[in-house]
Design an enzyme around this catalytic site. Structure first.
Site, PDB file in Angstrom:
ATOM      1  N   LYS A  33      20.202   7.076  -0.545  1.00 53.67           N
ATOM      2  CA  LYS A  33      18.916   7.768  -0.419  1.00 53.67           C
ATOM      3  C   LYS A  33      17.878   6.847   0.229  1.00 53.67           C
ATOM      4  CE  LYS A  33      18.034   6.503  -5.251  1.00 53.67           C
ATOM      5  NZ  LYS A  33      18.118   6.981  -6.645  1.00 53.67           N
ATOM      6  N   TYR A 241      -9.247 -12.994   4.715  1.00 54.91           N
ATOM      7  CA  TYR A 241     -10.296 -12.107   4.208  1.00 54.91           C
ATOM      8  C   TYR A 241     -10.826 -12.600   2.874  1.00 54.91           C
ATOM      9  CZ  TYR A 241      -9.282  -8.447   7.656  1.00 54.91           C
ATOM     10  OH  TYR A 241      -9.124  -7.737   8.805  1.00 54.91           O
TER      11      TYR A 241
END
Ligand SMILES: *Cc1c(COP(=O)(O)O)cnc(C)c1O
Length: 344
Positions: A33, A241
């Site tokens: 999957k 950041y």
């Protein structure tokens, strides 16, 4: 090759298949999957078929249709979502077998003409499947009866034995129908859990269960990215950041071309590490969309050198732990702009 890359070692994948087949003495029916947990279902299924696998499981109808197109008519493909509303014709057209989860799915499948399918019995997880007391009598086309463990990665959980016993009891109703029970964790719980075929996912792809793969399981996927720039950061300056890392001594910092858009989760804690130039080195500050910073002080690295985010030198379960998640989520989060390459 200057981009982030997920390299898949298909020989290691086949070795993990063989390991689980030997360990359990049963056919391995891989769960592929989510595009084989992000590794690429077409290439992985092709290799697993060479290793002897004949039956595969996907979650969604769309995954089954794509896999059928990629690998042709030979393998049996079960769709775990089952016969969802409106899906019967597409399942039949693609030669897919729904795993029937509840009574409406069963009538939909039978009204559309029926045919080979599986039956999911819920033995306690309360996710998908019939409760044992509601399970239908055997019916034409029934080719597999299955259930799923809720706690297989906790070998000591009493839930495992309860579910096993409940499944053993109900499967007597379907005496001639092949039974499938064990996911990866279940494969390691002993012969009582093997039934007729096993249904592993993560162990094929080199991860857990239990956040630490069995030593017989080989790493399959290597997630790497190139260094884009190397810079000296003086004491007192900051990196990234929000000044996520402030240098308290001079640092050599490598900016690496992988960020959260590539699947390096922003939640990777300050403990996050990568393998570079033969060493595990800390990630510095915030992970941005396209880049992250690594402390390479004292290492001999240049632009273009590659950094391993997980792989043989940085076990995926360790990387997952540092991110507060599990290997399953790291693998399925690797972004679509990351190249998949295959060897073996
Ligand atoms: C995902 C899944 C598996 C495989 O589980 P792993 O823990 O990856 O081995 C098996 N069965 C079902 C029903 C699943 O949803």
């Amino acid at each position: 090759m200057t981009r982030a890359r997920l390299s898949v070692d298909l020989d290691a994948l086949a070795a993990n298949h063989d390991c689980l087949a030997r360990l359990t003495g049963r056919p391995v029916q891989p769960v592929v999957k989510a595009d084989a947990y992000g590794l690429g279902a077409g290439a992985c299924v092709t290799r697993l078929m060479r290793a002897g696998a004949r039956t595969f499981f996907v979650a969604r109808l769309s995954e089954g249709v794509a896999l059928r197109e990629a690998v042709g008519e030979a393998p049996v493909i079960y769709v775990l979502d089952g016969c969802t509303s409106g899906a019967a014709a597409a399942l039949r057209d693609a030669g897919l077998r729904p795993v029937i989860n509840h009574a409406d799915q069963l009538s939909r499948w039978q009204e559309a003409g029926g045919g080979a399918c599986g039956l999911h019995i819920d033995t306690g997880m309360n996710r998908l499947g019939f409760r044992p007391e509601d399970a239908p009598a055997p019916f034409a086309g029934l080719a597999l009866v299955m259930s799923h463990l809720a706690c297989a990665d906790e070998p000591d959980s009493p839930m495992n034995r309860q579910q096993r016993d409940s499944f053993a009891a109900i499967r007597r109703r379907y005496a001639d129908i092949p039974a499938s029970f064990a996911n990866s964790g279940g494969c390691f719980l002993g012969p009582d859990y093997a039934f007729d075929a096993v249904r592993p996912g993560i162990s094929l792809w080199g991860g857990g269960p239990e956040g630490r793969p069995d030593p017989r399981i080989r790493p399959v996927a290597t997630f790497s990215a190139p260094i884009l720039q190397v810079r000296q950061v003086p004491t007192g300056e900051s990196v990234g950041y929000a000044r996520g890392k402030v240098a308290v001594q001079p640092l050599t910092v490598a900016t690496v071309g992988a960020g959260y858009a590539d699947g390096v989760m922003r939640a990777t804690s300050p403990r996050g590490q990568v393998f570079v130039a033969g060493h595990l080195r800390p990630i510095l500050g915030r992970i941005s969309m396209d880049a992250l910073a690594v402390d390479v002080t004292g290492l001999d690295v240049v632009e273009g050198d590659r950094v391993e985010l997980f792989g043989p030198n940085r076990p995926i379960d360790d990387a997952a732990r540092d991110t507060g998640t599990i290997a399953y989520e790291l693998l399925t989060s690797v972004g679509s702009r990351v190249d998949r390459t295959y060897s073996g």
